[in-house]
Design an enzyme around this catalytic site. Sequence first.
Site, mmCIF file in Angstrom:
data_model
loop_
_atom_site.group_PDB
_atom_site.id
_atom_site.type_symbol
_atom_site.label_atom_id
_atom_site.label_comp_id
_atom_site.label_asym_id
_atom_site.label_seq_id
_atom_site.Cartn_x
_atom_site.Cartn_y
_atom_site.Cartn_z
ATOM 1 N N LYS A 74 0.874 -1.172 0.000
ATOM 2 C CA LYS A 74 0.000 0.000 0.000
ATOM 3 C C LYS A 74 0.907 1.217 0.000
ATOM 4 O O LYS A 74 2.054 1.145 0.458
ATOM 5 C CB LYS A 74 -0.853 0.008 1.269
ATOM 6 C CG LYS A 74 -2.052 0.906 1.208
ATOM 7 C CD LYS A 74 -3.276 0.222 0.623
ATOM 8 C CE LYS A 74 -4.447 1.149 0.506
ATOM 9 N NZ LYS A 74 -5.634 0.486 -0.010
ATOM 10 N N GLY A 105 -23.733 4.369 2.828
ATOM 11 C CA GLY A 105 -22.829 4.914 1.808
ATOM 12 C C GLY A 105 -23.174 4.361 0.436
ATOM 13 O O GLY A 105 -23.007 3.166 0.179
ATOM 14 N N VAL A 141 -19.236 1.903 -4.926
ATOM 15 C CA VAL A 141 -19.587 0.500 -4.665
ATOM 16 C C VAL A 141 -21.043 0.383 -4.212
ATOM 17 O O VAL A 141 -21.802 -0.453 -4.720
ATOM 18 C CB VAL A 141 -18.653 -0.110 -3.591
ATOM 19 C CG1 VAL A 141 -19.056 -1.544 -3.284
ATOM 20 C CG2 VAL A 141 -17.209 -0.050 -4.041
HETATM 21 P P1 NAD Z 1 -16.920 6.306 -2.403
HETATM 22 O O1 NAD Z 1 -16.172 7.414 -1.812
HETATM 23 O O2 NAD Z 1 -17.314 6.352 -3.834
HETATM 24 O O3 NAD Z 1 -18.265 6.027 -1.574
HETATM 25 C C1 NAD Z 1 -18.358 6.192 -0.215
HETATM 26 C C2 NAD Z 1 -19.707 6.844 0.048
HETATM 27 O O4 NAD Z 1 -19.906 6.926 1.441
HETATM 28 C C3 NAD Z 1 -19.798 8.257 -0.514
HETATM 29 O O5 NAD Z 1 -20.976 8.391 -1.265
HETATM 30 C C4 NAD Z 1 -19.804 9.128 0.734
HETATM 31 O O6 NAD Z 1 -20.543 10.310 0.567
HETATM 32 C C5 NAD Z 1 -20.449 8.195 1.730
HETATM 33 N N1 NAD Z 1 -20.179 8.502 3.128
HETATM 34 C C6 NAD Z 1 -19.034 8.964 3.689
HETATM 35 N N2 NAD Z 1 -19.186 9.094 5.018
HETATM 36 C C7 NAD Z 1 -20.439 8.677 5.285
HETATM 37 C C8 NAD Z 1 -21.181 8.566 6.492
HETATM 38 N N3 NAD Z 1 -20.683 8.899 7.671
HETATM 39 N N4 NAD Z 1 -22.446 8.069 6.412
HETATM 40 C C9 NAD Z 1 -22.975 7.730 5.221
HETATM 41 N N5 NAD Z 1 -22.319 7.830 4.070
HETATM 42 C C10 NAD Z 1 -21.074 8.301 4.094
HETATM 43 O O7 NAD Z 1 -16.063 4.990 -2.107
HETATM 44 P P2 NAD Z 1 -16.256 3.561 -2.746
HETATM 45 O O8 NAD Z 1 -15.266 3.393 -3.823
HETATM 46 O O9 NAD Z 1 -17.697 3.299 -2.999
HETATM 47 O O10 NAD Z 1 -15.757 2.649 -1.538
HETATM 48 C C11 NAD Z 1 -16.573 2.461 -0.390
HETATM 49 C C12 NAD Z 1 -15.757 1.724 0.659
HETATM 50 O O11 NAD Z 1 -15.352 0.458 0.134
HETATM 51 C C13 NAD Z 1 -14.476 2.439 1.091
HETATM 52 O O12 NAD Z 1 -14.247 2.159 2.442
HETATM 53 C C14 NAD Z 1 -13.396 1.763 0.256
HETATM 54 O O13 NAD Z 1 -12.135 1.828 0.879
HETATM 55 C C15 NAD Z 1 -13.926 0.354 0.198
HETATM 56 N N6 NAD Z 1 -13.471 -0.390 -0.988
HETATM 57 C C16 NAD Z 1 -13.754 0.079 -2.234
HETATM 58 C C17 NAD Z 1 -13.332 -0.651 -3.345
HETATM 59 C C18 NAD Z 1 -13.662 -0.188 -4.735
HETATM 60 O O14 NAD Z 1 -13.526 -1.006 -5.678
HETATM 61 N N7 NAD Z 1 -14.095 1.030 -4.947
HETATM 62 C C19 NAD Z 1 -12.609 -1.843 -3.185
HETATM 63 C C20 NAD Z 1 -12.341 -2.286 -1.883
HETATM 64 C C21 NAD Z 1 -12.780 -1.548 -0.787
#
Ligand code: NAD
Length: 375
Positions: A95, A195, A199
Amino acid sequence: MPVFDSRSFKDHEQVVFCADAETGLKAIIAVHSTACGPAAGGIRFWDYAAAHKHVAPSDIAESRGEQDAVYDVLRLSRGMSYKNAMAGLRLGGGKSVIIGNPRKIGTPDLMRAFGRYINRLSGTYYAAEDVGTSPEMLAAAGQATRYVSGLDAGEFATGDPSPHTALGVFVSIQSAVRHRLGKSDLKGVRVAVQGVGHVGLYLVEHLIEAGAIVTVTDIVDANIEAAKSKGDVTVVDSKTIHAVDCDVFAPCALGGGLNPHTIPDIRATVIAGAANNQLEHEGIQDEDLRKRGILYAPDYVVNAGGIISVEAEVHQEKVSDAEREAKVLRIGDTLTKIFEVSDRESRPTGVIANEMAEDIIAKAAAKKKQLSSAA
Ligand code: NAD
């Protein structure tokens, strides 16, 4: 702060500190393990000092932020080793973190400077997108190194990993619901999604299609509107989503959401979501959840779909969508194994998953050592 003896540093192969005065780059690359393959994991770009600025003078805030960054990169790189091992990938775990506010300092020049550091590692570490980095920023880093994956363009580019991550979360929910509720489908199963970003939104689509009853929250109105456009969803305040009366709680926002403040209010019997590091403390909160009769699907097993999608790009191979999807669907079987061992041994699912991952990594390391001494 002790580094070499800290639990987070444990078993790391290499940690590199990078600085470039011209662009303001301050970054750390952590390679936890290359036993299963080249270390792969995203670039997190985060203003670590911000959380300290309201309680400390700025120089102390900077220094505390840097300590947080070291801890974060070490913990995340170990997590990537475990995630990649449990997904059966030919990838190790690594990372990187760039310290600072990406909106203020995240220029293409800075990303190219960081790309040059990644390049010096000659393929020991492959970078991808993470919190704070965008496809454009990755493309800029990719001008200085070929060790960047998850790109939008190029012969082996695999593009946005989010739909694959969402599919993995969906099959994880199916697996956990089958195990805990004895239901073979999600018709009528009540799921609360915290959220609805990249994803979460794809997950909502899968859930609606499967006939689940979906509740969502987000802190961004436009994202809630996007979720509503997918079908019939109930919207609740972001502060109460964990306490919704439902069967499944799917954290898909940020980490640390499963903690002593939230756990007593959780009414779901299954937790399975995409967010990384959902448990505030591994081995403590997962045991608490187990004792409360809540089945926790370990986050790094659940959210491996994205890195599964990226694997072929790292190895510069072409894979069909069907092959990739088959690998993502196997996440459900891996979880079933974890759940069964947890039930049999009355131990938390998070601990069981860690032990399984450590076993895979140790066996791969032993094989690698044997091969290199035979050569
Ligand atoms: P993203 O930033 O697109 O989505 C996160 C969402 O959560 C956003 O819409 C944001 O507004 C919302 N949010 C933030 N704080 C919040 C709260 N307190 N209450 C409610 N909603 C809130 O991120 P993502 O790519 O969708 O990833 C989501 C999670 O999954 C992250 O933790 C990320 O590390 C993990 N993840 C993502 C991937 C991927 O392929 N994108 C892969 C592995 C892990």
